[in-house]
Design a protein around this motif. Structure first.
Motif, PDB file in Angstrom:
ATOM      1  N   PHE A 299       1.356 -13.239  -9.254  1.00 54.99           N
ATOM      2  CA  PHE A 299       2.567 -11.945  -8.842  1.00 54.99           C
ATOM      3  C   PHE A 299       2.285 -11.725  -7.829  1.00 54.99           C
ATOM      4  O   PHE A 299       3.408 -11.114  -6.637  1.00 54.99           O
ATOM      5  N   PHE A 300       0.964 -11.456  -7.504  1.00 49.82           N
ATOM      6  CA  PHE A 300       0.756 -10.632  -6.192  1.00 49.82           C
ATOM      7  C   PHE A 300      -0.711 -11.368  -5.502  1.00 49.82           C
ATOM      8  O   PHE A 300      -1.084 -11.448  -5.892  1.00 49.82           O
ATOM      9  N   SER A 301      -0.384 -11.346  -4.037  1.00 46.97           N
ATOM     10  CA  SER A 301      -1.539 -11.817  -3.230  1.00 46.97           C
ATOM     11  C   SER A 301      -2.674 -11.571  -3.542  1.00 46.97           C
ATOM     12  O   SER A 301      -3.119 -10.042  -3.555  1.00 46.97           O
ATOM     13  N   ILE A 302      -4.048 -12.195  -3.716  1.00 49.17           N
ATOM     14  CA  ILE A 302      -4.906 -12.300  -3.780  1.00 49.17           C
ATOM     15  C   ILE A 302      -5.402 -11.069  -2.814  1.00 49.17           C
ATOM     16  O   ILE A 302      -6.894 -10.691  -2.862  1.00 49.17           O
ATOM     17  N   ASP A 303      -5.067 -10.962  -1.484  1.00 50.33           N
ATOM     18  CA  ASP A 303      -5.476 -10.191  -0.514  1.00 50.33           C
ATOM     19  C   ASP A 303      -5.523  -9.465  -0.577  1.00 50.33           C
ATOM     20  O   ASP A 303      -6.102  -7.943  -0.661  1.00 50.33           O
ATOM     21  N   ALA A 304      -4.283  -8.349  -1.618  1.00 57.13           N
ATOM     22  CA  ALA A 304      -4.327  -7.504  -2.089  1.00 57.13           C
ATOM     23  C   ALA A 304      -5.572  -6.029  -3.129  1.00 57.13           C
ATOM     24  O   ALA A 304      -4.601  -5.478  -3.603  1.00 57.13           O
ATOM     25  N   PHE A 305      -6.196  -7.613  -3.434  1.00 58.29           N
ATOM     26  CA  PHE A 305      -6.350  -6.856  -4.788  1.00 58.29           C
ATOM     27  C   PHE A 305      -8.628  -6.284  -4.391  1.00 58.29           C
ATOM     28  O   PHE A 305      -8.307  -6.816  -2.544  1.00 58.29           O
ATOM     29  N   PRO A 306      -9.149  -5.647  -4.637  1.00 59.49           N
ATOM     30  CA  PRO A 306     -10.318  -5.153  -4.298  1.00 59.49           C
ATOM     31  C   PRO A 306     -11.355  -6.410  -3.190  1.00 59.49           C
ATOM     32  O   PRO A 306     -11.502  -7.465  -4.342  1.00 59.49           O
ATOM     33  N   SER A 307     -12.312  -5.935  -2.471  1.00 64.50           N
ATOM     34  CA  SER A 307     -12.947  -7.480  -1.827  1.00 64.50           C
ATOM     35  C   SER A 307     -13.801  -7.990  -3.062  1.00 64.50           C
ATOM     36  O   SER A 307     -13.773  -8.298  -2.599  1.00 64.50           O
ATOM     37  N   TRP A 308     -14.559  -7.376  -4.120  1.00 64.73           N
ATOM     38  CA  TRP A 308     -15.825  -6.943  -4.826  1.00 64.73           C
ATOM     39  C   TRP A 308     -14.570  -8.134  -5.875  1.00 64.73           C
ATOM     40  O   TRP A 308     -15.318  -8.907  -6.175  1.00 64.73           O
ATOM     41  N   LEU A 309     -12.784  -8.115  -6.222  1.00 62.26           N
ATOM     42  CA  LEU A 309     -12.641  -8.626  -7.115  1.00 62.26           C
ATOM     43  C   LEU A 309     -12.210 -10.170  -6.573  1.00 62.26           C
ATOM     44  O   LEU A 309     -11.837 -11.408  -7.182  1.00 62.26           O
TER      45      LEU A 309
END
Length: 363
Positions: A299-309
């Motif tokens: 659903f969302f780009s993984i670039d939007a996830f926290p850096s640790w995730l």
């Protein structure tokens, strides 16, 4: 006259019977078609985008100035640095980046800086957001006395393809459909065949174990690819899902779907081998599918996830299938261009089938 036994005919007969069984299974239809279609229809009717604007910084720009510093602290803008000019230009045309900014000191000292911005017609809405953010930022800097006057702002637009919400959502939903079909379908089928002693009865016939696996696999692959083709064509003709090279792009996407499905079926073999009862299959399968559904850029780009995730997301096979699908569909990449993603999926497939061989039970 009695015909000689043929493994090929036996495999095809098993595939035909299994395909009929799949078509009569409501759960198979739901996971393969209905479930992803619901999301595609919902997002297909949406015209909005995300809340993050990806802005590339022109190589050679002054990075130690109030404009860049203010943009770095802005939660809407994501600055991308250290990229070469050709890569940035290509990304603007594809809509991967929403704008390009260059900030240079003015030797005359007035105005203090010159800010040049290039937008892309592939993301007009994001460009409008960034323009608003930048104008507000320059006004605040000037009013606080940080800069002698508002920096001179030069704007232009790079022509590119329009990147719609459906261009991101459809490959993700297609990937999850293949994941669900491969894991749940394979796990339930082979556990049921073993529990009902169907496989044991096969052993009393000349049918080889490999024929059983290939027959079931062919049926599942055929059904999943038909579902994938339906989803792709529906997205293209009803919601303008981008297929850069038309039929060639569709074929490449189906080949990627085939690779992904074969890998995901390996997970299904593992689940059917470790499950002690039919009731334990769903929770074990969900442990495999849900993290990938949530963390693989569905659903969302993984670039939007926290850096640790993000490293966790980049370790999942569905991430690479989704990424390859999007590059092929929107950017016009060929299979050789996504060889890295394919390699990662092959590595996953090799590892998971090695595990499946150890845990899979025939009886």
């Amino acid at each position: 006259m009695r015909k000689n036994y043929s493994d090929t005919l036996a495999t095809l007969a098993l595939a035909k019977a299994s395909f009929r069984s799949i078509m009569r299974s409501p759960s198979a239809v739901i996971f393969t078609l209905a479930f992803p279609l619901i999301f595609i229809l919902v997002f297909g009717f949406l015209s909005g985008g995300g809340i993050h604007v990806r802005v590339a910084v022109q190589p050679g720009s002054d990075l130690q100035n109030p404009v860049i510093k203010a943009l770095e602290s802005n939660t809407v803008v994501q600055l991308v640095k250290n990229k070469d000019t050709s890569e940035i230009r290509s990304a603007l045309e594809k809509g991967t980046y929403d704008a390009l900014i260059a900030v240079a000191s003015n030797p005359a000292g007035y105005p203090a800086y010159t800010v040049s911005v290039q937008y892309t017609s592939a993301a007009v809405d994001k460009g409008s957001i960034f323009k608003s953010v930048l104008n507000n930022l320059l006004f605040n800097l000037n009013s606080k006395g940080v800069m002698p006057t508002v920096a001179e702002l030069k704007e232009s637009t790079v022509t590119g393809r329009i990147y719609r919400t459906i261009d991101f959502i459809l490959p993700g939903q297609l990937g999850f459909s293949l994941l669900s079909t491969g894991v749940f379908g394979t796990a339930f089928v082979f556990f049921s065949l073993r529990q009902n002693l169907v496989i044991k009865r096969f052993f009393a016939t000349p049918v080889k174990r490999s024929s059983i696996v290939f027959g079931e696999g062919l049926a599942r692959i055929g059904f999943a690819l038909l579902g994938a083709l339906f989803i792709i064509l529906l997205g293209h003709f009803f919601f303008h899902f981008t297929l850069i090279h038309g039929a060639v792009t569709v074929i490449n996407m189906l080949l990627l779907a085939l690779i992904g499905l074969v890998v995901f079926m390996g997970f299904g073999f593992v689940v059917s081998g470790v499950a002690k009862s039919e009731s334990t299959i769903p929770p074990i399968s969900n442990i495999i599918t849900l993290p990938q559904f949530l963390l693989s850029g569905t659903f969302f780009s993984i670039d939007a996830f926290p850096s640790w995730l993000q490293p966790v997301s980049r370790a999942l096979p569905l991430t690479y299938l989704n990424d390859a699908m999007r590059k092929v569909a929107f950017e016009g990449a060929g299979l050789w261009d996504v060889r890295y993603q394919i390699l990662i999926m092959v590595i996953w497939g090799t590892a998971i089938y090695a595990l499946a061989v150890k845990v899979f039970k025939w009886e």
